[in-house]
Structure formats: C-alpha cells, structure tokens
Design an enzyme around this catalytic site. Sequence first.
Site, PDB file in Angstrom:
ATOM      1  N   TYR A  91       0.811  -1.213   0.000  1.00  0.00           N
ATOM      2  CA  TYR A  91       0.000   0.000   0.000  1.00  0.00           C
ATOM      3  C   TYR A  91       0.846   1.266   0.000  1.00  0.00           C
ATOM      4  O   TYR A  91       0.421   2.299  -0.539  1.00  0.00           O
ATOM      5  CB  TYR A  91      -0.996  -0.018   1.160  1.00  0.00           C
ATOM      6  N   ARG A  94       1.518   1.679  -3.662  1.00  0.00           N
ATOM      7  CA  ARG A  94       0.331   2.178  -4.361  1.00  0.00           C
ATOM      8  C   ARG A  94       0.086   3.653  -4.036  1.00  0.00           C
ATOM      9  O   ARG A  94      -0.289   4.441  -4.915  1.00  0.00           O
ATOM     10  CB  ARG A  94      -0.902   1.359  -3.970  1.00  0.00           C
ATOM     11  N   HIS A 145     -15.147   3.210  -1.753  1.00  0.00           N
ATOM     12  CA  HIS A 145     -14.160   2.270  -1.206  1.00  0.00           C
ATOM     13  C   HIS A 145     -13.068   2.965  -0.404  1.00  0.00           C
ATOM     14  O   HIS A 145     -12.006   2.394  -0.166  1.00  0.00           O
ATOM     15  CB  HIS A 145     -13.533   1.448  -2.346  1.00  0.00           C
ATOM     16  N   CYS A 153      -6.717   3.413  12.503  1.00  0.00           N
ATOM     17  CA  CYS A 153      -6.171   2.399  13.405  1.00  0.00           C
ATOM     18  C   CYS A 153      -6.729   1.027  13.059  1.00  0.00           C
ATOM     19  O   CYS A 153      -7.943   0.860  12.918  1.00  0.00           O
ATOM     20  CB  CYS A 153      -6.510   2.771  14.841  1.00  0.00           C
ATOM     21  N   CYS A 157      -9.754   1.755  17.225  1.00  0.00           N
ATOM     22  CA  CYS A 157      -9.943   2.581  18.418  1.00  0.00           C
ATOM     23  C   CYS A 157     -10.691   3.865  18.081  1.00  0.00           C
ATOM     24  O   CYS A 157     -11.076   4.618  18.977  1.00  0.00           O
ATOM     25  CB  CYS A 157      -8.597   2.913  19.063  1.00  0.00           C
ATOM     26  N   CYS A 206      -0.694   3.768  15.796  1.00  0.00           N
ATOM     27  CA  CYS A 206      -1.762   4.709  16.094  1.00  0.00           C
ATOM     28  C   CYS A 206      -1.330   5.672  17.201  1.00  0.00           C
ATOM     29  O   CYS A 206      -0.926   5.237  18.289  1.00  0.00           O
ATOM     30  CB  CYS A 206      -3.011   3.942  16.521  1.00  0.00           C
ATOM     31  N   CYS A 209      -4.311   5.181  20.471  1.00  0.00           N
ATOM     32  CA  CYS A 209      -4.279   4.060  21.418  1.00  0.00           C
ATOM     33  C   CYS A 209      -2.867   3.541  21.663  1.00  0.00           C
ATOM     34  O   CYS A 209      -2.650   2.768  22.598  1.00  0.00           O
ATOM     35  CB  CYS A 209      -5.171   2.924  20.929  1.00  0.00           C
TER      36      CYS A 209
END
Length: 319
Positions: A91, A94, A145, A153, A157, A206, A209
């Site tokens: 990702y 991408r 999408h 996260c 959370c 994250c 959290c």
Amino acid sequence: MTRSFTSRRPYWTRHTAHAQTTMAPRTSIDELKELLESSTRILALCGAGLSAASGLPTFRGAGGLWRNHEPTSLATPDAFEDDPVLVSLFYAWRKHMALKAQPNAGHFALAELAKRREGFLCLTQNVDGLSPRAGHPAAQLRHLHGSILDVKCFEECGYTEQNNLSDPPCPALAAAAADYPPDLTLPLLDPNVPTPEIDVEDLPHCPNCKNGLLRPGVVWFGEALDELMLMEVDNWIARGKIDLMLVIGTAAAVYPAAGYTRKAQRRGAVVAVVNPDADSAEGLMRNDFFLQGGAAEILPRLFEGVIGKMDADGKIVGA
C-alpha cells in the site's frame, strides 16, 4: 458484514428481467450531449478506467501479480494481520504511485460538471485521490471504497486521519517510494529480490491508542462500506427522477456499488456507459448509450455543452 462478489458481466445484464431482449444501444455522442444538457439530476459511477490515462493500472491488474501475489489477496484484514510488513509495503507503493500521478482530463471534466450541475452526484470506486485533486466538490463526490490517502487504526480505536500525504509513510517503508528509470525494475517489484527486513515495531502506529498499527483508509474485501454514506446515497436517489446514469471506466461488476445502476434505472434514468471495452455494452437497452473509448478522451467532449471547451491540461478554454 457486507459481502462482495464479482462477475465479468455487467450488473444490469445479470439482474434485469428482460436482459435477453436487449437491443444495441445508441452510440451517438451528439444525442447523448443533448440529453446531458437537458438533464438536471445525473448520477455517475466511476471505476479504475477513469484513472487509466493518469498512468495508474486497474487494481485487478492488467499487469497480473505483485511480487507473485494476487493484489486482491493483499487487500484483506487477514492479510494485514498475517503479514503487516508485506501489506504495508504494497500500500505504500500504491500510495506513492497515486501521489506521483496527475488527474487527467476525465477527472477535470467531472469536477467541472459538478460545479455547474447542482443535481450531479459522482460515486467513485477509486481510492487514488485524483478526483479531489482535480477540484471535484466534496459535497458531490462519494468515495465508496475509501481513500489510500487516509489512514486509520487497525484496532478500530476510532482514530482516523484524512489526506495523509507522507511518502513514504515512515522511514522503514522507504523502498516503496523509490523511483527508478523506466528501463529498470524497482527492486521492490522484483519477486527475485527479497523484501527489506522491517520490524513491525517500525511501522506506523496509532497515536491515539498507541497499540494498533495504522492501515490505509480503504475498504478491504470482506469489510462493509460506510453505512452513513450508503444511506446518504440512497436518500439522494430517492429524492426524485434521475435523468441520466453515467457508468465510467468500470465493468459494474462489484456489488453493492454496481447496484446503483439498477436503482437509477428504477428512477427513470437512461444509462450511458463510457468504456474502451466493447463487452461493457452487453445488456444495454436501445434507449441507452454506449461510447467506446477512454474517459479522458470522451468526457470533455460529452460535457462540452455544459462546461465549455477543455484543453489538454484539463483547463476550460477562456475561463
């Protein structure tokens, strides 16, 4: 949880009772221009073909595999849980490609149509962020999408961040943002070259959290689409007659997104498909339209009576 399925056949072919009695649709761009100019409520469903002229391959990939992996096999929560490093590299690459790409004339044409037609709503299945960068008003655009430029996260959370432009997302993923000359293969894309050794602890975590890893803000296979967004779209459709349904650069094969074509038909819409693939005309009625070609070429011509002439850079001439 929403279940998705795909088929090579257009959605309206599979679900229209009289599909077997269909006749060849109209192919005149001038006739469709007249209809569009007189339309007040227009719905569009866009797919990967819209971004093809920007140099982004379709997700299912004309190119096939990514490091010997089917790209769709990396787009699941289970894949991220099993190998967060590999999925994060995929990702990050991408995202880098999306940020390098530029909106094309098709994106700009849709954005200009939205500015001039209050009753226009565009549903995009693309996660590349090119439509907003083309200036498409947010109120008339729904990302079915999600967006690859958003993060959230993985532990749910509640933390989300929109339009995160970090490229690479973190130093550990730098290999995904490297640029090589066209005649050389990026090592990350060569399955014979081992992926970089990355510790999971070095991936983005994250800030809320502190425990969960950050993941892209896209809808993975097996995940539900945003219920509030779906309700907003359904409410828009139910508001009254729809004059025209544009299906742009998509085979309309993934449910539930593809179901919007049928919903628009129930509201009286004429369907107009813009796609270079001749098979995309299958199942259209004789009152519908099929324009064979790329969105970047066809949309500026089709919208000309509403938005004016557009140059090669997506700018309105004389504006």
